[in-house]
Design a protein around this motif. Sequence first.
Motif, mmCIF file in Angstrom:
data_model
loop_
_atom_site.group_PDB
_atom_site.id
_atom_site.type_symbol
_atom_site.label_atom_id
_atom_site.label_comp_id
_atom_site.label_asym_id
_atom_site.label_seq_id
_atom_site.Cartn_x
_atom_site.Cartn_y
_atom_site.Cartn_z
ATOM 1 N N GLY A 10 34.251 54.687 26.092
ATOM 2 C CA GLY A 10 33.316 53.565 26.082
ATOM 3 C C GLY A 10 33.763 52.357 26.874
ATOM 4 N N LEU A 11 34.591 52.571 27.899
ATOM 5 C CA LEU A 11 35.139 51.442 28.663
ATOM 6 C C LEU A 11 34.041 50.750 29.462
ATOM 7 C CD1 LEU A 11 38.323 50.604 29.459
ATOM 8 C CD2 LEU A 11 37.344 51.098 31.666
ATOM 9 N N THR A 12 33.920 49.460 29.245
ATOM 10 C CA THR A 12 32.911 48.651 29.911
ATOM 11 C C THR A 12 33.566 47.408 30.480
ATOM 12 O OG1 THR A 12 31.231 49.441 28.374
ATOM 13 C CG2 THR A 12 30.728 47.428 29.562
ATOM 14 N N LYS A 13 33.200 47.080 31.722
ATOM 15 C CA LYS A 13 33.701 45.863 32.360
ATOM 16 C C LYS A 13 32.623 45.318 33.276
ATOM 17 C CE LYS A 13 36.448 42.580 33.443
ATOM 18 N NZ LYS A 13 36.780 41.551 32.452
ATOM 19 N N SER A 17 26.740 39.061 35.785
ATOM 20 C CA SER A 17 25.644 40.029 35.643
ATOM 21 C C SER A 17 25.924 41.354 36.345
ATOM 22 C CB SER A 17 24.344 39.420 36.192
ATOM 23 O OG SER A 17 24.491 39.159 37.579
ATOM 24 N N LYS A 18 27.067 41.454 37.025
ATOM 25 C CA LYS A 18 27.428 42.683 37.755
ATOM 26 C C LYS A 18 28.182 43.630 36.824
ATOM 27 C CE LYS A 18 28.701 44.864 41.743
ATOM 28 N NZ LYS A 18 27.822 45.810 42.283
ATOM 29 N N HIS A 19 27.522 44.719 36.425
ATOM 30 C CA HIS A 19 28.129 45.729 35.558
ATOM 31 C C HIS A 19 28.819 46.774 36.443
ATOM 32 C CE1 HIS A 19 26.002 44.035 32.171
ATOM 33 N NE2 HIS A 19 24.884 44.079 32.881
ATOM 34 N N VAL A 20 30.150 46.795 36.401
ATOM 35 C CA VAL A 20 30.902 47.705 37.263
ATOM 36 C C VAL A 20 31.234 48.997 36.522
ATOM 37 C CG1 VAL A 20 32.926 47.972 38.753
ATOM 38 C CG2 VAL A 20 31.855 45.725 38.499
ATOM 39 N N LEU A 21 31.780 48.887 35.335
ATOM 40 C CA LEU A 21 32.094 50.051 34.515
ATOM 41 C C LEU A 21 31.201 50.013 33.279
ATOM 42 C CD1 LEU A 21 36.010 49.884 34.649
ATOM 43 C CD2 LEU A 21 34.494 51.266 36.084
ATOM 44 N N ARG A 22 30.493 51.114 33.035
ATOM 45 C CA ARG A 22 29.575 51.173 31.888
ATOM 46 C C ARG A 22 29.862 52.409 31.056
ATOM 47 N NH1 ARG A 22 23.580 49.318 33.746
ATOM 48 N NH2 ARG A 22 24.200 48.040 35.500
ATOM 49 N N GLY A 23 30.546 52.213 29.959
ATOM 50 C CA GLY A 23 30.780 53.313 29.020
ATOM 51 C C GLY A 23 31.553 54.477 29.598
ATOM 52 N N LEU A 46 39.158 49.203 39.821
ATOM 53 C CA LEU A 46 38.995 48.423 38.593
ATOM 54 C C LEU A 46 39.399 49.244 37.374
ATOM 55 C CD1 LEU A 46 38.055 45.872 37.121
ATOM 56 C CD2 LEU A 46 35.739 46.836 37.146
ATOM 57 N N LEU A 47 39.021 50.511 37.336
ATOM 58 C CA LEU A 47 39.396 51.371 36.221
ATOM 59 C C LEU A 47 40.916 51.466 36.105
ATOM 60 C CD1 LEU A 47 38.652 53.303 33.932
ATOM 61 C CD2 LEU A 47 38.523 55.130 35.638
ATOM 62 N N LEU A 48 41.601 51.653 37.233
ATOM 63 C CA LEU A 48 43.064 51.726 37.209
ATOM 64 C C LEU A 48 43.670 50.419 36.703
ATOM 65 C CD1 LEU A 48 43.829 53.616 40.546
ATOM 66 C CD2 LEU A 48 43.737 54.543 38.227
ATOM 67 N N LEU A 52 45.986 49.792 33.322
ATOM 68 C CA LEU A 52 47.262 49.077 33.340
ATOM 69 C C LEU A 52 47.250 47.809 32.502
ATOM 70 C CD1 LEU A 52 48.664 49.185 36.991
ATOM 71 C CD2 LEU A 52 49.763 49.972 34.917
ATOM 72 N N GLY A 53 46.069 47.307 32.218
ATOM 73 C CA GLY A 53 45.980 46.050 31.480
ATOM 74 C C GLY A 53 46.041 44.834 32.371
ATOM 75 N N LEU A 54 45.918 45.035 33.679
ATOM 76 C CA LEU A 54 45.920 43.906 34.609
ATOM 77 C C LEU A 54 44.618 43.128 34.526
ATOM 78 C CD1 LEU A 54 47.551 45.587 37.742
ATOM 79 C CD2 LEU A 54 48.649 44.178 35.995
ATOM 80 N N ILE A 55 43.552 43.835 34.149
ATOM 81 C CA ILE A 55 42.241 43.213 33.940
ATOM 82 C C ILE A 55 41.773 43.630 32.550
ATOM 83 C CG2 ILE A 55 39.826 43.160 34.679
ATOM 84 C CD1 ILE A 55 40.783 43.508 37.535
ATOM 85 N N PRO A 56 41.441 42.663 31.689
ATOM 86 C CA PRO A 56 41.004 43.024 30.341
ATOM 87 C C PRO A 56 39.625 43.673 30.355
ATOM 88 C CG PRO A 56 40.834 40.651 30.678
ATOM 89 C CD PRO A 56 41.481 41.215 31.907
ATOM 90 N N VAL A 57 39.441 44.634 29.446
ATOM 91 C CA VAL A 57 38.148 45.316 29.332
ATOM 92 C C VAL A 57 37.214 44.475 28.464
ATOM 93 C CG1 VAL A 57 39.238 47.564 29.605
ATOM 94 C CG2 VAL A 57 38.792 46.704 27.310
ATOM 95 N N ASP A 58 35.907 44.633 28.678
ATOM 96 C CA ASP A 58 34.927 43.959 27.830
ATOM 97 C C ASP A 58 34.762 44.709 26.513
ATOM 98 O OD1 ASP A 58 34.533 42.134 29.876
ATOM 99 O OD2 ASP A 58 32.768 43.175 30.669
ATOM 100 N N ARG A 59 34.666 46.038 26.612
ATOM 101 C CA ARG A 59 34.525 46.899 25.440
ATOM 102 C C ARG A 59 35.183 48.232 25.748
ATOM 103 N NH1 ARG A 59 29.195 45.312 25.666
ATOM 104 N NH2 ARG A 59 28.546 47.368 26.352
#
Length: 192
Positions: A10-13, A17-23, A46-48, A52-59
């Motif tokens: 369920g990774l979302t980022k 308004s730009k949805h890059v990763l959706r579920g 972005l997924l990588l 790594l935790g370099l960018i926090p996930v939204d969900r």
Amino acid sequence: MTQSFIEISGLTKSFGSKHVLRGVDLGVEEGASLVLIGTSGSGKTLLLKCILGLIPVDRGKVIVSGNDTAKYRGDKRDAFIDRTGMLFQRSGLFDSLKTWENVGFRAIQSGESDREQVREAAIDKLVMVGLDPHVADLSPAELSGGMQKRVGIARAIFGDPEILLLDEPTAGLDPIMSNVINDLVLDLVRQL
């Protein structure tokens, strides 16, 4: 059903308004390899960075060895990053450092190792990726694109990581060098 070594659910980022990763859902078993293929700007890098935790996930969750690394902060995140090797796009080498210093950068920065020991270990990794030891004292500007990719891979494997993330390891290379890098990655996965 056994849990994967890396399990993303369920990774979302989004960025505004730009949805890059959706579920995003995926799993990788220990010792296995996974290749992500997609168009430019589709979220592979972005997924990588989220893994790594370099960018926090939204969900969503990023589970590695049973732990949700998306929640890691500070020392816990740093310890996880130390277990992970990453090849960034365009190799991400520091122009002001010699090749061996690029390879052993983390060890030099930590101050826990003698520079000569780091240099020797870096040369071992350079040889492992098919480069001659004399390359250690060259600057990145003195290296071809394929050599820079190999140096980036040597840096990624320097600490014998449990997880190896390679972001576009063959981008910008000719077909022959791309095949060489692909074969190198397969050999490294078997060795490590």
